[in-house]
Design a protein around this motif. Structure first.
Motif, PDB file in Angstrom:
ATOM      1  N   LEU A 635       0.814  -1.207   0.000  1.00  0.00           N
ATOM      2  CA  LEU A 635       0.000   0.000   0.000  1.00  0.00           C
ATOM      3  C   LEU A 635       0.850   1.261   0.000  1.00  0.00           C
ATOM      4  O   LEU A 635       0.359   2.361   0.223  1.00  0.00           O
ATOM      5  N   GLY A 636       2.138   1.086  -0.249  1.00  0.00           N
ATOM      6  CA  GLY A 636       3.018   2.251  -0.259  1.00  0.00           C
ATOM      7  C   GLY A 636       3.448   2.604   1.146  1.00  0.00           C
ATOM      8  O   GLY A 636       3.520   1.753   2.030  1.00  0.00           O
ATOM      9  N   GLU A 637       3.707   3.894   1.356  1.00  0.00           N
ATOM     10  CA  GLU A 637       4.121   4.379   2.675  1.00  0.00           C
ATOM     11  C   GLU A 637       2.958   4.275   3.633  1.00  0.00           C
ATOM     12  O   GLU A 637       2.057   5.092   3.591  1.00  0.00           O
ATOM     13  N   VAL A 638       2.945   3.268   4.458  1.00  0.00           N
ATOM     14  CA  VAL A 638       1.829   3.124   5.387  1.00  0.00           C
ATOM     15  C   VAL A 638       2.324   3.394   6.794  1.00  0.00           C
ATOM     16  O   VAL A 638       3.352   2.861   7.209  1.00  0.00           O
ATOM     17  N   ARG A 639       1.607   4.259   7.472  1.00  0.00           N
ATOM     18  CA  ARG A 639       1.950   4.435   8.877  1.00  0.00           C
ATOM     19  C   ARG A 639       1.183   3.390   9.658  1.00  0.00           C
ATOM     20  O   ARG A 639      -0.052   3.439   9.724  1.00  0.00           O
ATOM     21  N   VAL A 640       1.880   2.437  10.207  1.00  0.00           N
ATOM     22  CA  VAL A 640       1.221   1.332  10.901  1.00  0.00           C
ATOM     23  C   VAL A 640       1.163   1.642  12.396  1.00  0.00           C
ATOM     24  O   VAL A 640       2.179   1.928  13.024  1.00  0.00           O
TER      25      VAL A 640
END
Lengths: 1198, 283
Positions: A635-640
């Motif tokens: 999903l690309g740059e994902v802030r988890v």
């Protein structure tokens, strides 16, 4: 104080007579005014009668319309709206009876010396005798022409307004009421008014009535058996064969005699006493009774304290019917016989022979005739009387029928009359009237100048009035009258209207001269005397205290001409084109009551790149494989954000049930430009196996979604939300491996966007093989529920179930079986219990109930007194079930509380063995939108459904019942705002049933729409038709029965309301509609739109056709829009001319009217214009300005 | 604990205060002198229909509020531990709390009304049924630059104000929110929005001329939800013209301070707002 009541004013309007003199002319000459129904009225009614005959269920095929002869008024369709503070439209929508009563009472007040100013705020009572005529009412008539006006027309047509309207109009504070006792009504009203005066309820009273025959159609169907064959009333004559119809109105003004004398009133006659009684239980309710009539007279005489031998005239009811007349005669004879054996001393007659029978109005007309007889001191001849009815033996009794006009001498005392009126239903009234002999000696009339005033609501009326006064003077109407009295009377009774005249006069001749001058030349100057000053002030419209002008010589009220009404047409014409306009065909299509939601394959989304500017936040539970799955989805740059870890370095750990965590996340979203959130907390691989784990998971997964949504809404965030679950949904029926508890999130997600459209929600349920497809889902514009299984993609489709296959057990209730119903003492639970007990009486019904019932030993006591307490209702219901043969156990337990439910179910199993079937009907309604919902309230709604269902399975795992029905709801498919919790719980039930399909226990979920007659929807007032028609109990129980006899795991129970105005909402949900449903919805929406368009076109044509003149601007220049706005207002009010600055409310507008006027303005000008706009703008000029503004704006926007 | 509330512009009705003027002859004479017209005639008969006009509406509401307040305080001495007022009503709260005397209050209100009335071409609409956050979001989505949330009145009661034409567009967008009802309010100006800045500037100069006393009873500001501080009084009251009325915040603050009973003069408008303020999502 004496009990004498003075008649101080009166008015009468019958065919051929509009005042007392003309009325006496008819009576004294023995004239009968019967004739055929007037041509003009006939023409106006013919089409309506044809319409009625053609449209009744049993059509009346007669082509000819025959009307009765009778004593008919020339016109009943005109009215002087201005004189009564109405607008033309209101006048048109007002029953002619009301208009006539208003007219009659105002004239009687005027005659009594009371202008509107003098009446205002007085303790005056209003008593009207009236009954709704059989056959057509004016309101029926109006509504047949235009059903939309019934609301507007209501105040002009309900009987109470006959009295209340004049009380309101003139600000009269005494009693105001309508008496209905059929033909005795106005005389009973006189009795009531008399009593009210004696009791001190009022200082003055007006009594009146009116009667028209709306449609005197001669037809066997409508005959009541008292009609005269030729419309002629031949009372006491041998040829009498019934009563002729009469029309007209009359009113009298009453005061206590002493008060009247003190007030300087003219006294027409004195009511000495009266009585009212009822026939009691006679042979038939409409059969009169001579004993009761005799007792009535005796009682009236006692009340009047007179010797009946002193009566010289008796105004009989005398309807000229074969039954009625002899009974009346007999009654009178018997009454007199108690007092005297003298013969032939009292004349008897009835005004019905002159002017016909005015039914409810007849009493007061008879009374006015008696007044005329007393004043003229003459016994009039009885009209239509040639040979006496042989059944009436006049010779042997006190009565005689006069055949000529003869003087009435009464050397021994005042002349006295009696007046009778008998109602068809047995209510009788009699009044004793005495002539008034004025014994006071007045000093010589003063000389000098006096101020004569006259006023009218319109200039035309004023001119007519002046002419009328001149004629009156020329006809010796003021002979013997004192000019001071004439002027005083003109001031107190004729001065209140807008258009005014004031004259300083010295005598009658001088008055005559000045009035005549007014008609030809401009009025001369008033001069500068003190009277001239008053006159000028009066003409300016200032209030004048007339009593101040009164000198030492106390003036009296004298008889002057009555008001000249400026009447215009006030009638709605029945359209001759009704045949073309009518459509008698109705569409009666049937649609299935049952539906289902299927998971149908749909095209996989094409692979997508990550959109520019996308910023994703994902919430994950490190104890699941969610993070890995998301990583695989690329999903690309994902802030988890991981549960248990700080959201930002050094902060508090992210906790699923912490409001603060989600407020923090919402802040990040707002500040950090987050475009997408993936809620991936509910990613468990396998279903929970015990209720504690269910608790943990709902707390972590569902509650977190709730708190997240709430925080995002409170922050006003805009974001795309993906709710991710792992195999929570049973794609194929009977997949027992799915994590059903996580499916509750689907129901919740459906509601978010309906409450707050800036969070767009997609629920994606995946298996691990679907990772590569997730990216396209997260970033797509498609919202709703999608199931991804590897390459496969499925969506929800709402389909019809036209027939529920009976492929299950046909008898699902076993003799001796034990059946558990949760929510058992709720309305739905009890309905189910009753249907079970009816089908299979020898069963045990265990009703699980949160509230329970009191111990049995208290039941008798509790039911001993009538009560509708909840407990009593439940006890009665239980008893009813027991009467059907069932054994009933009420088990008090809270289905939402696992410990309580466990204990209850275990106890049932212990005492009754196997539970053979369960209906899980317990439920709490959703309460409010997510923004305003607290977690504990939210949780309570969910657990009654979810936790309870889970436990019911657990507790019966060892010995599964034959069936388990879950009561689910329309909310799981098409939820409304405020149903997030309810939708979540119910969606779980649907999915649970689906996952257990084909098992040893038949589990079925029933998605109910609102039940029409009972249950939660009724309690909350949401049991109306919406997108779906509310479900009648019988139909709902049929669906339950069909479901149990099938093998289905789900039925959606509710019929689509295709014709409803809300059907378009069905398409606003992210649920695909099957082609059949979609086509029907599309079709009906188009049909609805076409209907609306057609109505709008019709409205536009109607408005365009309105003729109205605009006034108020010196240059006479008005804009196009002002003209069309004026047309809209004129359509509502009926004025032929409108001032461009006139206020909506002053024109007679009210808030009810405002809605339709604003609607018309909007439609005609194609702008958004509503009530609030109209109420703010109020004048044509302002409305037009606003409309132009809106039109300009719409043009700009386009 | 009791608090007395004073409503603002919008509660004016012809006939208001009719029974009061005779009871307070001195105050009434003073008002006539300050205003230059008969306050009694304006309030009771309003022959020229001036009560709809901001210029007259504000002094009228203020003065009737003041008399009613005085009456209430005389009847219940010592009952009220706090005062607060909505927008214009805040001046009444300041008079009741001893910060301003009646004459000063009236002079300020008169000037305030004149300055506010000078800003025209604006409109206001009431939004009911949805929280202010939803309204803000909907406004943001429209991209309109001259419409603002002007009053936060209760949980789901908000007013928006701004440029007359833009208000119409905004109303439509907000009306599309589920459950939202938007009704126009009949005022000329975009009150409590940045569009009022010119009036606020000029009023600031006016306010600088006046002295604000220490309150004997605390007043909670409808702009900040905090206790009114005389030192920053001029600034706050100037800012009030162009800043939103945060009534929900004031109510929450009063509740937090221990107020349990809210009384109100001149109608029940604010009481219904108080009932509609649960503070449920304000944390």
């Amino acid at each position: 104080m004496s009990k004498d009541i003075a008649i101080v004013g009166l008015s009468v309007d019958v065919p051929g007579a509009r005042d007392l003199d003309a009325f006496w002319q008819i009576i004294s000459s023995g004239t009968s005014v019967h004739r055929p129904f007037p041509q003009d009225r006939r023409h106006k009614l013919d089409e309506y009668i044809r319409y009625l005959r053609a449209t009744s269920v049993e059509p009346v095929p007669d082509p000819d319309i025959d009307y009765h002869n009778g004593c008919f008024l020339d016109t009943v369709d005109t009215f002087d709206y201005a004189a009564f503070g109405m607008n033309p439209r209101q006048a048109t929508l007002t029953d002619p009876h009301h208009r006539m009563v208003l007219r009659a009472m105002v004239l009687a007040f005027e005659d009594a010396g009371y202008s509107a100013d003098r009446l205002r705020g007085s303790r005056t009572g209003v008593f009207v005798g009236f009954a709704v005529n059989p056959g057509s009412t004016y309101l029926d008539y109006l509504c047949r022409i235009d059903p939309t006006i019934s609301q507007q027309a209501i105040t002009g047509n309900i009987p109470t307004m006959l009295a209340n309207r004049i009380s309101h109009l003139m600000d009269l504070r005494g009693p105001s009421l309508v008496v209905d006792s059929a033909c005795s009504a106005t005389l009973v009203a006189v009795h009531q008014a008399k009593n009210a005066l004696l009791a001190g309820d009022c200082d003055m009273a007006v009594v009146g009535g009116a009667r028209i025959v709306f449609a005197p159609v001669k037809h066997p169907h409508s005959a009541i058996g008292i009609e005269s064959s030729d419309g002629v009333t031949r009372t006491f004559d041998e040829a009498a064969d019934g009563t002729g119809f009469g029309e007209g109105s009359g009113a009298v003004v009453l005061k206590r005699l002493e008060r009247a004398v003190a007030d300087g009133d003219q006294v027409y006659a004195v009511i000495k006493g009266s009585a009212v009684n009822h026939d009691g239980n006679t042979e038939g309710i409409t059969t009169p009774d001579s004993d009761s009539q005799s007792e009535l007279l005796l009682s009236a005489w006692r009340n009047a304290d007179i010797d009946p031998r002193t009566l010289g005239y008796l105004e009989a009811h005398g309807t000229a019917t074969r039954v009625g007349d002899p009974i009346e005669h007999e009654g009178i004879k018997r009454a007199f016989a108690q007092h005297t054996s003298d013969k032939g001393f009292c004349a008897v007659g009835t005004v019905k022979a002159n002017v016909g029978h005015l039914f409810e109005g007849s009493g007061v007309i008879g009374l006015i005739k008696a007044v005329a007889v007393l004043r003229n001191r003459m016994i009039p001849p009885q009209a239509n009387f040639t040979n006496p009815n042989p059944k009436l033996d006049f010779a042997s009794g006190p009565l005689y029928v006069s055949t000529s006009l003869s003087p009435w001498d009464s050397p021994e005392g005042p002349r006295r009359c009696g007046v009778s009126a008998f109602g068809l239903g047995g209510t009788n009234a009699h009044v004793v009237v005495e002539e008034y002999i004025d014994t006071t000696v007045r000093p010589c009339a003063p000389q000098g100048e006096f101020l004569f005033t006259l006023s009218a609501a319109t200039p035309r009326s004023l001119t007519w009035l002046v002419e009328r006064y001149i004629r009156f003077i020329d006809g010796a109407g003021l002979e013997g009258a004192d000019i001071a009295d004439v002027c005083y009377t003109s001031q107190v009774s004729r001065s209140s209207h807008r258009h005014r005249i004031a004259l300083v006069v010295t005598d009658v001749a001088n008055l005559r001269g000045q009035l005549a001058d007014l008609l030809t030349t401009e009025p001369g100057p008033l001069g500068d005397g003190p009277l001239a000053v008053e006159a000028k002030s009066y003409l300016r419209g200032a209030p004048v205290d007339w009593e101040r002008l009164v000198g030492d010589h106390r003036p009296r009220v004298v008889r002057l001409p009555g008001y000249a009404f400026d009447e215009t047409l006030a009638w709605m014409q029945f359209p001759e084109t009704w045949r073309e306009q009518m459509s008698l065909t109705t569409v009666d299509e049937r649609h299935p009551v049952t539906h289902d939601v299927e998971f149908q394959p749909t095209a996989a989304l094409p692979e997508t790149e990550i959109p520019v500017g996308a910023s994703v936040v994902a919430l994950v539970d490190p104890d699941t494989e969610a993070e890995a799955f998301l990583a695989a989805a690329e999903l690309g740059e994902v802030r988890v954000l991981r549960l248990g870890e700080p959201i930002e370095p050094g902060g508090d750990p992210f906790t699923a049930d912490s409001t603060a965590s989600f407020e923090h996340i919402a802040r990040l979203v707002g500040e950090g430009g987050v475009t997408h959130i993936v809620h991936a907390l509910a990613f468990e691989q396998a279903p929970a196996t015990d209720v504690d784990e269910v608790e943990r998971r709902t707390g972590k997964n569902l509650h977190s979604l709730f708190l997240l949504s709430k925080a995002l809404m409170a922050a006003g965030a805009k974001v795309d939300l993906t709710v991710l679950t792992r195999t929570a949904l049973s794609v194929e029926e009977g997949d027992g491996t799915v994590v059903t508890e996580n499916s509750a999130l689907v129901g919740f997600g459906k509601v978010i966007g309906r409450e707050y459209p800036y969070i767009k929600v997609k629920h994606v349920d995946v298996d691990l093989a679907a990772a590569s497809a997730l990216r396209a889902e997260v970033f797509s514009d498609q919202h709703g529920l999608f199931l991804l299984r590897g390459e496969q993609r499925m969506r929800e489709v709402f389909v019809e179930v036209t027939e529920v296959a009976a492929d299950g057990p046909q008898t699902y209730l076993k003799p001796g079986g034990t059946y558990l119903i949760t929510g058992g003492t709720g309305a739905l639970g009890l309905a189910v219990a009753k249907s079970f007990a009816t089908k299979q009486p020898d069963i045990t019904l265990v009703l699980l109930s949160r509230s329970g019932v009191p111990p049995r030993e208290q039941w008798d006591e509790l039911l001993a007194t009538p009560t509708d307490s909840a407990a009593a209702v439940r006890i009665r219901a239980v008893r009813e079930l027991e009467e059907l043969g069932a054994a009933v156990v009420v088990s008090k337990a809270d289905a939402g509380d696992p410990a309580s439910l466990t204990e209850a179910v275990t106890a049932i199993q212990r005492e009754h063995g196997r539970i053979d079937g369960i209906v899980h009907a317990a439920g709490l309604p959703g309460g409010s939108t997510v923004m305003f919902r607290e977690l504990d309230e939210f949780d309570a709604v969910v657990r009654v459904k979810l936790h309870a269902a889970f436990l019911l399975d657990q507790l019966t795992a060892a010995d599964r019942p034959d069936f388990l029905v879950h009561f689910s709801s329309v909310a799981s498919v098409f939820p409304a705002p405020g149903q997030a919790d309810y939708a979540a719980g119910n969606y779980y039930l649907d999915n649970l049933a689906r996952s257990q399909a084909g098992g040893p226990c038949h589990v079925i979920a029933l998605d109910w729409v609102a039940w029409k007659e009972i249950g939660m929807a009724v309690d909350h007032g949401t049991n109306g038709d919406t997108m779906f028609k509310a479900l009648p109990t019988a139909a709902a129980l049929d669906v339950l029965d069909a479901g149990l006899r099938s093998r289905r795991s789900r039925l959606f129970a509710g019929e689509l309301h295709y014709r409803g105005e809300l059907i378009h909402l069905l398409r606003s949900y992210d649920v695909t509609l099957s082609p059949e449903i979609g086509t029907k919805v599309e079709h009906e929406m188009q049909a609805l739109e076409a209907r609306l368009l057609k109505e709008q076109e019709k409205t536009k044509v109607t408005i365009a056709a309105v003729q109205v003149e605009l006034t108020g601007r010196a240059d006479g220049e008005y804009s196009e829009v002002e003209r069309s706005v004026a047309q809209c207002l004129a359509l509502a009010f009926g004025y032929p001319a409108l001032d461009v600055e006139a206020d909506f409310f002053d024109l007679g507008g009210d808030s009810i009217m405002a809605a339709s006027v604003a609607g018309n303005i909007a439609v005609y000008h194609d702008v958004q214009y509503d009530v609030a706009d109209l109420l703010a703008d109020r004048t044509i000029a302002e409305i037009a300005y606003h409309v132009e503004d809106l039109a300009e704006f719409a043009a700009d926007a386009a | 604990m009791h608090c007395l509330l004073f409503p603002g512009q919008g509660v004016q009705r012809r006939g208001m205060g009719a029974e009061l003027f005779g009871r307070f002859p001195e105050a009434t004479a003073l008002a006539d002198e300050v205003l230059g017209y008969s306050i009694e005639q304006l309030c009771t008969r309003d022959p020229d229909r001036r009560l709809r006009d901001t210029r007259h509406a504000q002094p009228a509401v203020f003065f009737v509020n003041a008399l009613l307040g005085q009456q209430q305080l005389t009847e219940h001495p010592g009952r009220y531990r706090y005062f607060a007022g909505h927008s214009l009503g805040e001046y009444n709260a300041l008079v009741a709390g001893g910060v301003l005397d009646l004459a000063t209050g009236l002079r300020l209100v008169k000037r305030r009304a004149e300055l506010m009335a000078e800003i025209t071409g604006g409109g206001m609409s009431a939004v009911q049924g949805v929280p202010a956050a939803f309204v803000r979001r909907a406004l943001a989505e429209t991209g309109l630059g001259k419409v603002f949330v002007a009053n936060l009145n209760a949980d789901t009661q908000t007013t928006i104000a701004g440029d007359r034409a833009e208000i119409a567009v905004a109303a439509k967008a907000i009306g599309a929110l589920p459950g939202a009802r938007v009704t126009p309010i009949n005022v000329s100006g975009p009150f409590h929005t940045p569009l009022m800045d010119p009036a606020a500037q000029r009023f600031r100069a006016v306010l600088a001329e006046y002295r604000f006393a220490e309150p004997h009873t605390p007043v909670v500001s409808s702009i900040t939800g905090e206790l009114f501080d005389p030192a920053s009084g001029p600034d706050l009251l100037a800012r009030q013209l162009s800043a939103p009325v945060e009534w929900t915040r004031a109510v929450s603050a009063l509740r937090a301070a221990g107020v349990t009973d809210f009384d109100e003069v001149n109608g029940q408008t604010l009481s219904s707002l108080v009932r509609g303020t649960t503070g449920r999502w304000v944390r």
